[in-house]
Scaffold this active site. Structure first.
Site, PDB file in Angstrom:
ATOM      1  N   GLY A  52      68.415 -32.019 -39.265  1.00 17.75           N
ATOM      2  CA  GLY A  52      68.637 -31.655 -37.409  1.00 17.75           C
ATOM      3  C   GLY A  52      69.274 -32.168 -37.036  1.00 17.75           C
ATOM      4  O   GLY A  52      69.875 -33.226 -37.402  1.00 17.75           O
ATOM      5  N   GLY A  54      69.666 -33.248 -32.841  1.00 18.47           N
ATOM      6  CA  GLY A  54      68.832 -33.380 -31.498  1.00 18.47           C
ATOM      7  C   GLY A  54      69.353 -34.173 -29.986  1.00 18.47           C
ATOM      8  O   GLY A  54      70.758 -34.260 -30.485  1.00 18.47           O
ATOM      9  N   GLY A  57      71.926 -37.141 -30.812  1.00 16.82           N
ATOM     10  CA  GLY A  57      73.264 -37.366 -31.987  1.00 16.82           C
ATOM     11  C   GLY A  57      72.058 -36.135 -33.140  1.00 16.82           C
ATOM     12  O   GLY A  57      71.988 -35.592 -32.899  1.00 16.82           O
ATOM     13  N   VAL A  59      70.479 -36.067 -37.078  1.00 18.20           N
ATOM     14  CA  VAL A  59      69.393 -36.707 -38.429  1.00 18.20           C
ATOM     15  C   VAL A  59      69.362 -36.492 -39.353  1.00 18.20           C
ATOM     16  O   VAL A  59      69.515 -35.432 -39.328  1.00 18.20           O
ATOM     17  CB  VAL A  59      67.988 -36.304 -37.244  1.00 18.20           C
ATOM     18  CG1 VAL A  59      66.560 -36.406 -38.398  1.00 18.20           C
ATOM     19  CG2 VAL A  59      67.322 -36.279 -35.620  1.00 18.20           C
ATOM     20  N   ASP A 165      63.292 -32.698 -22.583  1.00 13.61           N
ATOM     21  CA  ASP A 165      63.691 -31.944 -23.574  1.00 13.61           C
ATOM     22  C   ASP A 165      62.749 -31.323 -24.505  1.00 13.61           C
ATOM     23  O   ASP A 165      62.982 -31.267 -25.894  1.00 13.61           O
ATOM     24  CB  ASP A 165      65.254 -32.642 -24.350  1.00 13.61           C
ATOM     25  CG  ASP A 165      65.819 -31.412 -24.815  1.00 13.61           C
ATOM     26  OD1 ASP A 165      65.980 -30.281 -24.530  1.00 13.61           O
ATOM     27  OD2 ASP A 165      66.819 -31.669 -25.548  1.00 13.61           O
TER      28      ASP A 165
END
Length: 335
Positions: A52, A54, A57, A59, A165
């Site tokens: 992922g 986000g 950054g 993940v 967010d």
């Protein structure tokens, strides 16, 4: 003069180092492990298995030395000093709610800043909305659990936290499809004793989910998260992206750039019955497999959350109350 500056600089650096050490001890006391960069590089197989992206950054999936599967977020910006970073980690570590992602540890080594979280087996709500994996009942439970997590951030934890967010990508699902709000990369953490209005140096959030306050440079409050949550509810019901353009009626013609909220309101207002407008907006994957009363309350809550006027939006605690009161009524014995 040079000597004085050197002494000052040494004392400043020493003070920063001592603060970092102190913060490290506090975090260890809270059960957070301080990982080395080498440990996390090995655990993530050199950061190869991306799961992922986000705010701020990427993940990665990781297998820790104790055999636990984890999610490691590698922050893309490392402008903070170590003491400042650890202060923020300490604040996030205080968050403790079943509908918030759990942090296990961190890494602050050189310019590397990484966060280690529990791994969520079923990925994000965004991943699951486009499959048959979540039924209507599961969607309602996900909506309720997410609301509980946000209500905790706004009203119950020691710090007043704005997520900033909220979107399906930041709502993760565990092995039982229970939701956990994740990714506090854009969050605003403030003392609960402070003012409820907050100023930001830049717009935060994701297009389609952002409240009007961001665009009009109005004071930012917890109602920005309420707005984003409302958009998420509408996406869960319709499975339509909020960034898409919707055809809506305007002065006997068609307008091409209506929002998902405008589109849903129009369908609701012109329909002859609840069954008719709900059938027109609902995700085709769940047509005929939902409770119409629950669907109606979920859409009503969503539309209240996305009011242009922030004062007209409910608090997240009120949202939880509305959803839970419906569940209580639904489960009450027949007269």
């Amino acid at each position: 003069m040079t000597c004085i500056f050197s002494v000052w600089f040494f004392l400043f650096i020493s003070n920063q180092d001592s603060k970092a050490v102190e913060q490290g001890y506090l975090l260890a006391a809270r059960g957070l492990k301080r990982f080395t960069y080498h440990e996390l590089k090995k655990a993530t197989k050199c950061f190869t298995e991306e799961i992922g992206r986000g705010a701020g950054g990427v993940v990665y999936r990781a297998l820790l030395s104790d055999k636990r599967v984890a999610a490691v977020k590698r922050l893309s910006e490392a402008k903070q000093g170590e003491a400042e970073f650890l202060t923020e980690v300490k604040t996030i570590a205080k968050l403790n709610h079943m509908n918030l992602i759990e942090m296990w540890g961190y890494c602050a080594e050189g310019k590397n800043r990484l966060l280690v979280y529990e791994y969520m087996e079923h990925g994000s709500l965004a991943d699951n909305l486009h499959s048959n994996s979540i039924s209507w009942d599961m969607r309602f439970e996900i909506a309720t659990g997410t609301a509980k997590g946000l209500a905790y951030l706004h009203d119950e934890c020691l710090e007043w936290v704005l997520h900033c967010d909220i979107k399906p990508q930041n709502i993760l699902l565990d092995s039982n499809y229970q939701p956990k709000v994740a990714d506090f990369g854009l969050s605003k953490l403030r003392s609960r004793g402070g003012l409820n209005d907050s100023s930001f140096s830049k717009i935060r959030g994701t297009r389609g989910y952002m409240a009007p306050e961001w665009v009009y440079n109005l004071p930012i409050t917890s109602k920005v998260d309420v707005y984003s949550y409302g958009i998420v509810l509408l996406e869960m019901v319709t499975r339509k992206s909020p960034a898409a353009a919707f055809q809506t009626h305007e002065n006997e013609g068609m307008k091409e750039h209506g929002t998902v909220a405008t589109w849903v309101r129009e369908k609701k207002n012109i329909a002859a019955s609840n069954e008719e407008w709900i059938k027109e907006i609902v995700d085709p994957m769940i047509v005929g497999n939902y409770d119409i009363n629950k669907m109606e309350i979920m859409v009503q809550v969503a539309l209240q959350c996305v009011e242009e006027d922030r004062a007209a939006r409910p608090s997240m605690s009120k949202v939880v109350e509305m959803l839970l009161s419906f569940e209580d009524d639904d489960q009450s014995p027949c007269a």
